[in-house]
Structures are given as C-alpha cells and as structure tokens.
Design an enzyme around this catalytic site. Structure first.
Site, PDB file in Angstrom:
ATOM      1  CD  GLU A 192      10.202 -11.002 -17.531  1.00 13.58           C
ATOM      2  OE1 GLU A 192      10.021 -11.655 -16.488  1.00 13.58           O
ATOM      3  OE2 GLU A 192       9.764  -9.846 -17.675  1.00 13.58           O
ATOM      4  CD1 TRP A 198      -2.451  -5.409  -4.586  1.00 11.27           C
ATOM      5  CD2 TRP A 198      -1.775  -6.460  -2.735  1.00 11.27           C
ATOM      6  NE1 TRP A 198      -2.269  -6.742  -4.894  1.00 11.27           N
ATOM      7  CE2 TRP A 198      -1.856  -7.414  -3.771  1.00 11.27           C
ATOM      8  CE3 TRP A 198      -1.367  -6.889  -1.470  1.00 11.27           C
ATOM      9  CZ2 TRP A 198      -1.559  -8.752  -3.600  1.00 11.27           C
ATOM     10  CZ3 TRP A 198      -1.067  -8.233  -1.294  1.00 11.27           C
ATOM     11  CH2 TRP A 198      -1.166  -9.149  -2.353  1.00 11.27           C
ATOM     12  NE  ARG A 213       4.392   1.773  -1.475  1.00 13.95           N
ATOM     13  CZ  ARG A 213       5.634   1.394  -1.225  1.00 13.95           C
ATOM     14  NH1 ARG A 213       6.621   1.814  -1.985  1.00 13.95           N
ATOM     15  NH2 ARG A 213       5.894   0.614  -0.209  1.00 13.95           N
ATOM     16  CB  CYS A 218      -0.876   0.029   1.248  1.00 14.66           C
ATOM     17  SG  CYS A 218      -1.853  -1.469   1.459  1.00 14.66           S
ATOM     18  CG  ASN A 227       2.575  -0.293   3.368  1.00 12.34           C
ATOM     19  OD1 ASN A 227       2.075  -1.341   2.967  1.00 12.34           O
ATOM     20  ND2 ASN A 227       3.788   0.104   3.018  1.00 12.34           N
ATOM     21  N   GLY A 228       1.367  -2.494   5.607  1.00  6.42           N
ATOM     22  CA  GLY A 228       2.076  -3.617   6.247  1.00  6.42           C
ATOM     23  C   GLY A 228       1.071  -4.686   6.613  1.00  6.42           C
ATOM     24  CD  GLU A 234       3.176  -8.378 -14.101  1.00  2.00           C
ATOM     25  OE1 GLU A 234       4.121  -8.703 -14.850  1.00  2.00           O
ATOM     26  OE2 GLU A 234       3.340  -7.744 -13.046  1.00  2.00           O
ATOM     27  CE  LYS A 286       7.694  -1.306 -10.573  1.00  2.00           C
ATOM     28  NZ  LYS A 286       7.720  -2.429 -11.539  1.00  2.00           N
ATOM     29  CE  LYS A 318       6.838  -8.771 -17.104  1.00  2.02           C
ATOM     30  NZ  LYS A 318       7.940  -8.325 -16.282  1.00  2.02           N
TER      31      LYS A 318
HETATM   32  O1  M6R Z   1      10.615  -5.359  -6.626  1.00  5.75           O
HETATM   33  P1  M6R Z   1      10.966  -6.766  -6.981  1.00  5.75           P
HETATM   34  O2  M6R Z   1      11.886  -6.866  -8.154  1.00  5.75           O
HETATM   35  O3  M6R Z   1      11.508  -7.545  -5.831  1.00  5.75           O
HETATM   36  O4  M6R Z   1       9.607  -7.446  -7.406  1.00  5.75           O
HETATM   37  C1  M6R Z   1       9.550  -8.819  -7.655  1.00  5.75           C
HETATM   38  C2  M6R Z   1       8.267  -9.204  -8.347  1.00  5.75           C
HETATM   39  O5  M6R Z   1       7.171  -8.896  -7.543  1.00  5.75           O
HETATM   40  C3  M6R Z   1       8.108  -8.497  -9.696  1.00  5.75           C
HETATM   41  O6  M6R Z   1       9.195  -8.728 -10.540  1.00  5.75           O
HETATM   42  C4  M6R Z   1       6.829  -8.967 -10.406  1.00  5.75           C
HETATM   43  O7  M6R Z   1       6.945 -10.303 -10.765  1.00  5.75           O
HETATM   44  C5  M6R Z   1       6.576  -8.075 -11.610  1.00  5.75           C
HETATM   45  N1  M6R Z   1       5.321  -7.409 -11.455  1.00  5.75           N
HETATM   46  C6  M6R Z   1       6.620  -8.812 -12.899  1.00  5.75           C
HETATM   47  O8  M6R Z   1       6.461  -7.961 -13.981  1.00  5.75           O
END
Ligand code: M6R
Length: 590
Positions: A461, A72, A27, A2, A96-97, A468, A585, A465
């Site tokens: 990857e 979130w 976030r 969040c 947040n947490g 997602e 994110k 993507k």
């Molecule tokens: O901030 P981070 O790189 O640790 O995040 C890891 C994953 O949450 C992040 O890469 C996630 O898989 C992406 N949204 C993928 O596009």
C-alpha cells in the site's frame, strides 16, 4: 471515470454546471466541457485540462438548460476536440461509460455519410440519437441506446427543447429534485447542498427532465415509479477545511473513519452472521488500495477463524475461471462501489452461488446491488484520488467481519481493542514527522517498501501510494524475498522503507535492513516494536515511531505513516496529490 451533470430550471445553468463539475472532478480531469441552450441555439464550450479551464468562457453565458462533463480519457487522447459534449445535427450529448461496439457502429454511420469530429466512442451515441430523431428526443434516445453495447450514463439536449433526456446502463446516474428546477448527475456529492431528494436511476431507465418535473421510463418506454431518497452527501464535508489538500484532510479523518465504521457495523452484524453461517472458504477481491485491504482481510480470517482465505485483484479473479464450491463467501471491497472489475467479480460470484459481501463506502453504489450483505465503511466522502481513510475504514470493517466469522461477539477482547485505535490513529496523523524521510525519498531513484506478513500488506500500500502521488519508481516487497533478486537494485540511490510492527518477526526484518545497508542502500524503519531503534540506530537513517498496539491492528497506524510519507514526498516534488496525472477516482471501465 467521467462525471456528468445537467440542469433545467430558472437559474443560470452556467454557474450550476461549473460548480457541479468542480465537485465531480475527482472522477476525471483531463478535459471538461458544457453545453447550454440559449435562445433556440446550443452553445458548446470544451477545453483540454481541468474544469477551471472553462471558467473564462462561462462568464458570458446565461441559460436555463445545461449539461456538463469532466473526462478521464478512454478512447481518444485528452484534447479540446475529444472533450465532451459531442454534437450531431441539433443533438448534443455528454456520456460516461464505454461503448464497446463503437467501432462497428462508427463504420455503419460512416457508410451512411456521417462525418465524425472526434476520436471518442461517445460521439457515436450523438450521431445515433440524431439519426433516430423524428420529432421526439426521448424516443430517439431510447432507440439509440438499444444499439449500444457496454455502459453508459448519458444526457442529451436539443437546441429547440427546454429539457434533458437522460439514460443509464451500468454507469451511475441520479436525478435531483428542486422547486421549479431539476438536476441529473453522476453522484450525490455533485448535488450536495442543492438537492435534498434524489432518485437513483436503474439500468435501462430513461428520464425526461424539465423545470416542472421528471418522468422516468423503463427500456420499453413505459412510465415507471422509482423511489425518492434523501441525498446523503453533505456539502460541509466536501470542503478542504484548513488543509491545503484533500489527501491531508482525509488522512486526518482516519480516526473518524475507524470509529464510525466500528459503530456502523452493529447494524449489519446479525445479517452478516446469518450469511456467513456454514462458510468454509473466503475470497477477498478488490482493486488497487482495496486489494491491499483484501490482503489484510485474508490474514484476519485465517488467524481469527482458521478458515482458508484468499485475496485476489478483482480484474484477475474474474477472468481466471475461479472455482467457488459450496460454502464460499466472496468479500468484494471497494470505496466507490463502482469499480468495474470488482462489481463484475461480485456478480460472477453471486451467479455461481457464493455468498457475496460488499464492503463499501458508497451504500447506494452498483456493488451493493450485487451483494447479499453490505458492510458499511463509514469513511465519509473521499475526494482525493489516492485512497486513505477509506482503506483504514476497510481494514476496520474486515477485522470485524473476520471476528464475526470466528464467533466473537461485541464484548470480545479483540473487539474492544478496536475501540482504542481511533486515538492512536489520531496520534500518528497529527504528530508524525515524515518530512526528512520524504526529502530523502524525493531525491531517490527508487523507493522500496518492505515488510513481513501483515507489514508486507502495508508495504504494498505504501508503495502504491508513493507511486500514485509522487510518480517515483518503487515497489512493495516481502522483506524475506529481497535477497532472492530485488537486492540487485539496491545502491546508494535507493531508499528502503521497512515496516516492522510484529515483535515475533522483528529479528528477521532487521536482517533485511542489514542486507540493504551493507550494499550501500539507505534504510528507514517505521516501527512500534521495542528495541528495534536501539539495535538499528547505526544502520537506518530514519526512524518513525508508531504507538504500540496489537499486531493485527497495526495497519491502522502504519498505513497512516506510509500514506503520510507519500503525501509529504508529493508536496516536496510539487505534485498535486489530489489529482495525480493519468488517474481518476472511480475506475468504471475494465
Ligand atoms: O473505489 P475502489 O476502492 O474500488 O477503487 C479501487 C482502486 O481504483 C483505488 O483503490 C486506487 O488504487 C486508488 N487510487 C489508490 O490510492
């Protein structure tokens, strides 16, 4: 997960909180809310949906103190009621947490006759602060947070006080300083262009924020001095420019990410060399896309340094009772540096005596505190939830780390090859025509990404993507494994995207293309290997040509191609690639 922001000053808090929440929205974006102190009363506005849902309700608000939250959901579904802020008596908070012991705390509070109005863990904190309030908000927050297990960055206000009391433990929180006004926020970009000076709060800190100043206390309420740092976030870099989405903008920034990461490496090279001397085993950990970079790091270390290397998802790694042993280095890879599993994996490795190297885009993040050496990824702020330029920056950083481990210096041949890559990445980002293939994917029941060795790492990857941002079903799979089961899924409604950048393995992957096509599946090939298109021209429906480059550096161009394909597919399907459903994110919870 969040984002939170607070303001105390002389300007209208409503506007500042709204703009701050827009910047923090990456976030979390399933609900948003804000609270303001107006004439000795607290006004709370909260709504399910994105931050813009608040806009019509904020128009009539004028206040000098405010706190805001973009959520979130973890505990309690996204709804108006579960949106923050939460109030108890005259106390209102944003959090947040995760409060891990919220169920037992809630039970005790219920027994005391407290009535709850949401399903969230956070509401417990509001009731605890209210319970402990005996005329001093700071004291009440201090007592309440002592009861909490888990993580928190929280801000509390009270209707009759022109101040915010903030507290943090394991969730990020910064103070921002202005003239006659002060701020508090989850991260630096939220205050870009507003505050040039910030303080990063430490675990256990409690801050009293008024228009005239900020006092910071430790967990025993002893006044402490924390460093004041320049805010590194630049507001110009946070805009969309002339792109319709951040995902596209950030894909176009891949060349800079690779180039700047290469440049920045010089600053840490000596420190890294020293840390890695005597290392005989390397473990790479990360989550999601960062884990996919880890898969490539493993290949670099084994190929260049001939040292055994493993790649693991951080969430699995930390719970499998891992063996470290003498001479182990753990590379923890994370764009945000906040991902709970990655940070905890790094902490575990450190406590077991391993050398910990953080590879991150956020140089003041939690991860950097757990590391012996921080290798910067200089991708710049990444706003889109889907990681793009941070991945290519991570791959460039890992390439350089592996070469350092192998003893190659800045004049080495491999190092020089990396300087050539930004212009090749630019070629792909600017010219790739993935539209027709994206159209075919958009109509498919399933999309499979296939490749061998380093191309397999890019295949997973590509698949992540696409899932997602377009919500299409699919998988990233080793091309050689296809015939051992997954081939059963292939029919005319499936698309297989083959990545083929290693001339030595081309023949093998071409076989897999034949196997798919002869079962009625549709094939597309992304390649820079000469002769492939000619040989497969009657088999594959689409080809995407990549510029020729060294096979170890090919992920820097092939990843741009698969990420761009995902982007185009999402747009065709009318998805919002920047804010995919159910995601956020920074994943700061387990
Ligand atoms: O901030 P981070 O790189 O640790 O995040 C890891 C994953 O949450 C992040 O890469 C996630 O898989 C992406 N949204 C993928 O596009």
């Amino acid at each position: 997960m969040c984002g939170i922001i607070g303001y105390v000053g002389k300007r209208n808090a409503a506007k500042i909180i709204y703009e701050g929440l827009k910047r923090l929205e990456y976030r979390g974006y399933d609900s948003a809310g804000a609270a303001f102190i107006c004439g000795g009363k607290t006004a709370v506005i909260k709504k399910e949906g994105k931050v813009e849902a608040l806009a019509p309700y904020l128009n009539g608000v004028y206040a000098n103190v405010g706190i805001g939250h973009t959520r979130w959901a973890t505990h309690g579904k996204p709804s108006d009621i579960n949106a923050h802020p939460h109030s108890a008596g005259e106390i209102t908070i944003v959090h947040n947490g995760i409060i891990e012991n919220y169920a037992e705390l809630k039970e005790t509070l219920l027994r005391d006759g407290v009535a709850f109005s949401s399903d969230t863990d956070s509401e417990v904190a509001a009731h605890l602060i209210n319970k402990f309030y005996k005329g001093d908000l700071t004291e009440a927050v201090s007592q309440a947070v002592k009861m909490l297990k888990g993580s928190y960055a929280l801000m509390a206000i009270r209707a009759d006080e022109n101040r915010i009391v903030a507290a943090r433990y394991k969730s990020p929180l910064i103070i921002g300083y202005g003239g006659g006004e002060n701020f508090c926020a989850s991260d630096e970009p939220a205050l870009a262009g507003i505050c040039e000076r910030i303080t990063v709060l430490e675990d256990g800190d409690i801050a009293e924020i008024t228009a005239d100043g900020v006092n910071i206390y430790d967990g025993n309420l002893q006044l402490v001095i924390r460093g004041v740092l320049p805010n590194l976030a630049v507001s110009e870099s946070l805009g969309l420019g002339d792109c319709p989405h951040y995902m596209l903008k950030e894909l176009k920034e891949v060349p800079k990410s690779v180039q700047f990461t290469h440049k920045a490496f010089a600053d840490v090279e000596e420190k890294l060399k020293t840390a890695l001397s005597g290392v005989s085993r390397v473990i790479f950990v990360g989550c999601g896309t960062a884990y996919h970079a880890a898969l490539i790091g493993k290949r670099y270390v084994e190929s260049f340094a001939r040292i055994p290397a493993e790649a693991e998802t951080a969430g699995e790694f930390r719970y499998k009772n891992p063996v470290f042993g003498a001479g182990t280095a753990v590379f923890a890879i994370s764009q945000s540096g906040e991902t709970a599993d990655t940070v905890e994996a790094a902490r575990l490795a450190k406590s077991e005596g391993a050398k910990v190297i953080a590879v991150t885009n956020c140089l003041r993040s939690e991860l950097t505190r757990a590391a012996d050496v921080v290798v910067p990824v200089a991708a710049g702020p990444e706003i889109c939830v889907a990681a793009t330029k941070s991945y290519t920056g991570q791959v460039a950083a890992l390439y350089l780390c592996a070469l350092t481990l192998a003893g190659e210096n800045a004049d080495g041949e491999r190092r020089k090859l990396l300087w050539e890559m930004p212009k090749l990445c630019k070629k792909v980002a600017d010219n790739i025509d993935a539209g027709a293939l994206a159209q075919m994917c958009a109509c498919a029941r399933g999309v499979y990404f296939l490749g061998r060795d380093i191309d397999y790492a890019v295949a997973v990857e590509g698949s992540l993507k696409l899932k997602e941002v377009s919500y299409l079903q699919g998988e990233g799979y080793p091309a050689g494994e296809l015939k051992h089961g997954t081939l059963a899924l292939i029919d005319g409604a499936t698309v297989c995207v083959f990545i083929l950048t290693d001339a030595d393995l081309a023949g093998k992957t071409e076989n897999a293309v034949e196997q798919v096509v002869s079962r009625g599946g549709k094939a597309a090939v992304i390649t820079n290997v000469g002769g492939v298109e000619e040989r497969l021209k009657n088999k594959a429906e689409y080809f995407i040509a990549l510029p020729e480059c060294d096979k170890y550096l090919s992920p820097l161009v092939s990843a741009v191609a698969v990420q761009m394909l995902a982007y185009r597919t999402a747009v065709i399907l009318g998805r919002d690639p920047d804010k995919p459903r159910n995601l956020a994110k920074s994943v700061t919870v387990e």
